[in-house]
Design a protein around this motif. Structure first.
Motif, short mmCIF file in Angstrom:
data_model
loop_
_atom_site.label_atom_id
_atom_site.label_comp_id
_atom_site.label_asym_id
_atom_site.label_seq_id
_atom_site.Cartn_x
_atom_site.Cartn_y
_atom_site.Cartn_z
N ILE A 1 -12.11 -3.44 -4.96
CA ILE A 1 -10.67 -3.38 -4.65
C ILE A 1 -10.44 -3.88 -3.22
N ALA A 2 -11.29 -3.43 -2.30
CA ALA A 2 -11.11 -3.75 -0.88
C ALA A 2 -11.34 -5.23 -0.60
N GLU A 3 -12.37 -5.79 -1.20
CA GLU A 3 -12.81 -7.10 -0.73
C GLU A 3 -12.66 -8.24 -1.74
N GLU A 4 -12.35 -7.92 -2.99
CA GLU A 4 -12.15 -9.01 -3.96
C GLU A 4 -10.70 -9.12 -4.45
N SER A 5 -10.04 -7.98 -4.62
CA SER A 5 -8.76 -8.02 -5.34
C SER A 5 -7.60 -8.60 -4.54
N GLY A 6 -7.73 -8.59 -3.24
CA GLY A 6 -6.64 -9.12 -2.40
C GLY A 6 -5.51 -8.14 -2.14
N VAL A 7 -5.58 -6.93 -2.71
CA VAL A 7 -4.46 -6.00 -2.52
C VAL A 7 -4.36 -5.46 -1.09
N ALA A 8 -5.44 -5.59 -0.33
CA ALA A 8 -5.41 -5.09 1.05
C ALA A 8 -4.99 -6.18 2.04
N ASN A 9 -4.56 -7.32 1.51
CA ASN A 9 -4.17 -8.42 2.40
C ASN A 9 -2.85 -8.17 3.11
N THR A 10 -1.96 -7.44 2.46
CA THR A 10 -0.67 -7.17 3.09
C THR A 10 -0.37 -5.69 2.98
N ILE A 11 0.53 -5.22 3.82
CA ILE A 11 0.80 -3.78 3.89
C ILE A 11 1.88 -3.39 2.89
N ASP A 12 1.63 -2.32 2.15
CA ASP A 12 2.58 -1.77 1.18
C ASP A 12 3.19 -2.85 0.28
N PRO A 13 2.36 -3.57 -0.46
CA PRO A 13 2.89 -4.68 -1.28
C PRO A 13 3.91 -4.25 -2.32
N TYR B 1 8.74 5.87 11.83
CA TYR B 1 9.41 6.93 11.07
C TYR B 1 10.33 6.32 10.02
N PRO B 2 10.38 6.81 8.78
CA PRO B 2 9.68 7.97 8.22
C PRO B 2 8.35 7.63 7.53
N PHE B 3 7.73 6.52 7.89
CA PHE B 3 6.36 6.20 7.46
C PHE B 3 6.20 6.00 5.95
N THR B 4 7.26 5.62 5.26
CA THR B 4 7.17 5.38 3.82
C THR B 4 6.06 4.37 3.51
N ARG B 5 5.89 3.39 4.41
CA ARG B 5 4.97 2.28 4.12
C ARG B 5 3.59 2.47 4.72
N GLY B 6 3.35 3.61 5.36
CA GLY B 6 2.02 3.85 5.92
C GLY B 6 2.11 4.46 7.29
N VAL B 7 1.05 5.19 7.70
CA VAL B 7 1.12 5.87 8.99
C VAL B 7 0.81 4.94 10.17
N GLN B 8 -0.21 4.10 10.02
CA GLN B 8 -0.53 3.22 11.15
C GLN B 8 0.26 1.92 11.04
N PRO B 9 0.59 1.31 12.17
CA PRO B 9 1.31 0.04 12.13
C PRO B 9 0.51 -1.06 11.42
N SER B 10 -0.80 -1.04 11.56
CA SER B 10 -1.61 -2.14 11.03
C SER B 10 -2.17 -1.88 9.64
N MET B 11 -2.22 -0.62 9.24
CA MET B 11 -2.82 -0.22 7.95
C MET B 11 -4.11 -1.01 7.68
N TYR B 12 -4.30 -1.47 6.44
CA TYR B 12 -5.61 -2.07 6.09
C TYR B 12 -5.84 -3.46 6.70
N ARG B 13 -4.81 -4.02 7.36
CA ARG B 13 -5.05 -5.27 8.09
C ARG B 13 -5.96 -4.99 9.28
N GLY B 14 -5.87 -3.76 9.81
CA GLY B 14 -6.73 -3.40 10.93
C GLY B 14 -8.08 -2.89 10.44
N ARG B 15 -8.04 -1.84 9.66
CA ARG B 15 -9.29 -1.23 9.19
C ARG B 15 -9.06 -0.73 7.77
N LEU B 16 -10.03 -0.94 6.92
CA LEU B 16 -9.91 -0.45 5.54
C LEU B 16 -9.95 1.07 5.53
N TRP B 17 -9.52 1.64 4.42
CA TRP B 17 -9.66 3.09 4.27
C TRP B 17 -11.13 3.49 4.33
#
Lengths: 142, 561
Positions: B393-405, B70-86
């Motif tokens: 975006i998911a697999e080349e850009s690297g933006v999904a490497n960390t949560i809420d960059p 709470y209040p989830f500003t950075r995402g709803v799941q603890p792992s976000m895209y480190r766990g599973r992509l959108w």
């Protein structure tokens, strides 16, 4: 014949709900000093033509963004012709592929305005191409 | 409560800021600023620079914190895209059920991970192809569904027990959902196992998307029936997708999109509580749907603010205790209205930027528009490029490497705070009007959006806002785009298909089912089971919707501009 304001109708034929363009155009026409009749959404061609006659408009602007423009625009023109009306200018706008434009012009749509057209260009076109219909010559309504 | 910066550090920053201001004045004396006013696509004014001074009142744990907390500003799941992509969920529908089924198989083969159905206009409005109101529209902007048979054809060979399906359907949502459940049960998949979403958000229909059937009050009753039914019987289904997308497409600003969408969510929550449902049972199945427009940081801030606002609304206003009720899970679609018919290949770039903003905003699923959507329904090639955009975006850009960059960026955090504050002000105004239902009946959001849309168009016409290829960098030459055409013969095929079903079904049983549904509508019994019974007997979409129209009346557009 005394001058009167141009009376223009903005119409949404068919079930398409995209009315952003139609409403923006209606405002631009109003700001340009025209009398505006906006039909609201989900009108059948029959309803549009009937309203156009009732309101005695000089022009009908049809807006379509869901692909049914050929059928719906043609039907509006046909219904006008069936009622013996050939002096209401009909034009159209919306998501209309380039190759459909000649087809629409052939069936009697005077001009098609596609996305990206400036409001003032449309207003200018109306001023140049639409004249108030002569009073007294009402259409033959059955 | 500890603020992020202490007083001593703030003093130093203030001093450095003053020194920079001096240097800046000198620089502008030589070369003045490029524009008189810098603002977002929604016309929010943006400052020259953002510093810790702009987030001086922010408390890290209270306002930003960690994903999944709470209040989830950075995402709803603890792992976000480190766990599973959108979920890559491409909105698709064209022509007949069989045509669309082919498109679904193609998209799944190319790597999409969720299904999303676009229906044609008659289906969206609850008419069969046969209806005089449907002339010329069959299959034009989506798939035509008249009966359960069409639903069966639509999902043939697709693993509906494993993949989730989103259906953009509003007034006839209970009927289309009933057909989906009936189709699954005929295939031996239990309703408890089904995952997916029905849009089922009528308030935003009155506000923006404008597929109508019944007036607002009975519409809200039907939605509450689906919420009640889903909570009890289809627990993995998202019963509403509370949508800002169409509000934005109709011309709202980003803050209006945020405020009106959350106000709609409040209205649905209140209606379900009034029905006697437990907020912590139904609220976890509410989902959201936002637009991702061209102004990159404004969009990222909007998504972050939306999550934080909904968490606060659920916890503080509705006293929800289940953390899942606090979660705002949302789907995003890139902005159709930002695409241009001029130089259409530029749309690939626009969509990529918008998709990137959605990902950096922490979306749960994403649809990327095709370059040709401003001209027609997407061709196979264009839809594939749009899907590839997400994959890059998911697999080349690297933006999904960390949560809420972007978390912690002075600009993004300050903008997130400001948008939250402004949106809450609008929600307060709506509360004062008696809630969203009353506001919609007064056409308040409709008028506000019309004003914003007109203002934006004026800004483009006067070159205050640039749209490349439209009011700047205009070229006469255009690269040709292949246009997908829908066969005009489809209408006849579809009418005949439904006629045949009507001749073969047990018409006495259909009539009995519709009779029972009518009684449920008049009374207060939940409509979902009677609808499922009716569609299993192959009652058509319109036959069921005509019962609603007869009992509840029809709504017509007031035609405000």
């Amino acid at each position: 014949m005394k001058d009167r304001k141009l009376r223009v109708m903005v119409a949404k034929p068919g079930l398409d709900g995209h009315d952003r363009g139609a409403r923006v155009i209606a405002r631009a026409f109003r700001d340009a000093g025209f009398e505006v009749v906006y039909t609201g959404l989900h009108q059948t061609p029959e309803e549009i033509v009937q309203a156009a006659i009732q309101e005695d408009v000089d022009m009908i602007g049809l807006s379509s963004l869901a692909g049914a423009h050929i059928y719906l625009f043609r039907r509006v023109v046909e219904l006008l012709r069936e009622k013996g009306i050939d002096d209401i200018v009909v034009c159209g706008g919306g998501i209309i592929p380039e190759e459909d434009i000649p087809k629409l012009k052939k069936i009697g749509i005077r001009e098609i305005f596609t996305p990206g057209t400036k409001l003032e260009d449309i207003v200018q076109w109306v001023k140049e191409n639409v004249k108030p219909r002569i009073e007294g010559v009402k259409c033959k309504v059955k | 409560m500890s603020l992020t910066y202490n007083r001593k550090i703030m003093d130093e920053i203030r001093e450095a800021y003053r020194a920079w201001g001096k240097a800046l004045d000198e620089a502008f004396a030589v070369r003045p600023e490029r524009l008189k006013r810098f603002s977002t696509v929604s016309d929010q004014e943006i400052k020259r620079i953002y510093t810790p001074q702009d987030v001086a009142n922010q408390d890290f744990i209270r306002d930003i914190g960690f994903p999944g907390q709470y209040p989830f500003t950075r995402g709803v799941q603890p792992s976000m895209y480190r766990g599973r992509l959108w979920t890559m969920r491409m909105f698709a529908g064209l022509g007949s059920a069989k045509d669309t089924n082919r498109r679904f198989h193609l998209l799944v083969k190319e790597g999409e991970t969720g299904l999303s159905v676009a229906f044609d206009m008659p289906t969206l409005m609850g008419y069969d192809t046969f209806s005089p109101r449907a002339r010329g529209e069959c299959g034009k902007c989506g798939v035509a569904i008249d009966t359960l048979k069409d639903m069966e054809d639509l999902f043939e060979g697709l693993p509906i027990d494993k993949i989730t399906t989103s259906m953009t359907i509003n007034p006839p949502a209970p009927v289309i959902w009933a057909m989906y459940i009936a189709m699954a049960e005929k295939r031996g998949v239990k309703r408890e196992a089904l995952g997916g979403t029905i849009q089922n958000d009528m308030l935003k229909e009155f506000i923006a998307q404008k597929t109508f059937m019944c007036p607002p009050k009975p519409s809200l009753r039907l939605i509450t029936d689906t919420v009640e039914f889903g909570t009890e019987q289809v627990p993995k289904w998202n019963t509403i997708s509370i949508s800002g997308y169409h509000i934005r497409e109709a011309g709202s600003t980003a803050v209006q999109e945020l405020a009106f969408t959350l106000a709609d969510g409040i209205a649905y929550t209140e209606a379900a509580i009034e029905r006697g449902l437990d907020v912590d049972r139904f609220a976890p199945r509410f989902s959201f749907f936002f637009n991702s427009h061209m102004d990159f940081f404004e969009e990222v801030a909007k998504f972050r603010a939306a999550r934080r606002m909904w968490a606060k609304i659920m916890k503080e206003r509705f006293k929800a205790k289940n953390p899942r009720s606090w979660w705002m899970r949302f789907h995003t679609q890139t902005a159709g209205c930002s695409l241009t018919a001029q130089q259409p290949y530029n749309n690939i770039v626009r969509t990529a930027l918008e998709a990137l903003a959605a990902v950096l905003g922490g979306t749960q699923s994403l649809h990327t528009n095709s370059l040709d959507e401003v001209l027609a329904l997407p061709s196979e090639e264009a839809a594939t490029i749009a899907l590839r955009t997400q994959q890059i975006i998911a697999e080349e850009s690297g933006v999904a490497n960390t949560i809420d960059p972007l978390g912690g960026s002075f600009f993004v955090e300050a903008l997130t705070d400001r948008m939250e504050e402004e949106a809450f002000e609008i929600i307060k105004k709506i509360d004062d009007m008696g809630g969203m239902l009353a506001a919609v009946e007064k056409s308040y959001p409709q008028k506000e959006i019309a004003d914003s849309a007109y203002r934006y168009q004026k800004q483009i016409d006067e070159n205050e806002k640039v749209v490349v290829g439209v009011n700047k960098y205009i070229t006469e030459e255009t690269l040709p785009v292949e246009i997908l055409e829908i066969n005009e013969a489809l209408e006849k095929y579809q009418i005949e298909k439904t006629e045949k079903i009507k001749n073969e079904r047990d018409n006495k049983k259909v009539a009995e089912c519709l009779e029972r549904l009518g009684e449920a509508c008049v009374g207060s019994k939940n409509v979902m089971e009677p609808i499922i019974d009716a569609v299993k007997e192959y009652a058509t979409l319109q036959e069921v919707c005509d019962v609603f129209r007869r009992v509840f009346g029809e709504y017509r557009d007031p035609g405000i501009y």
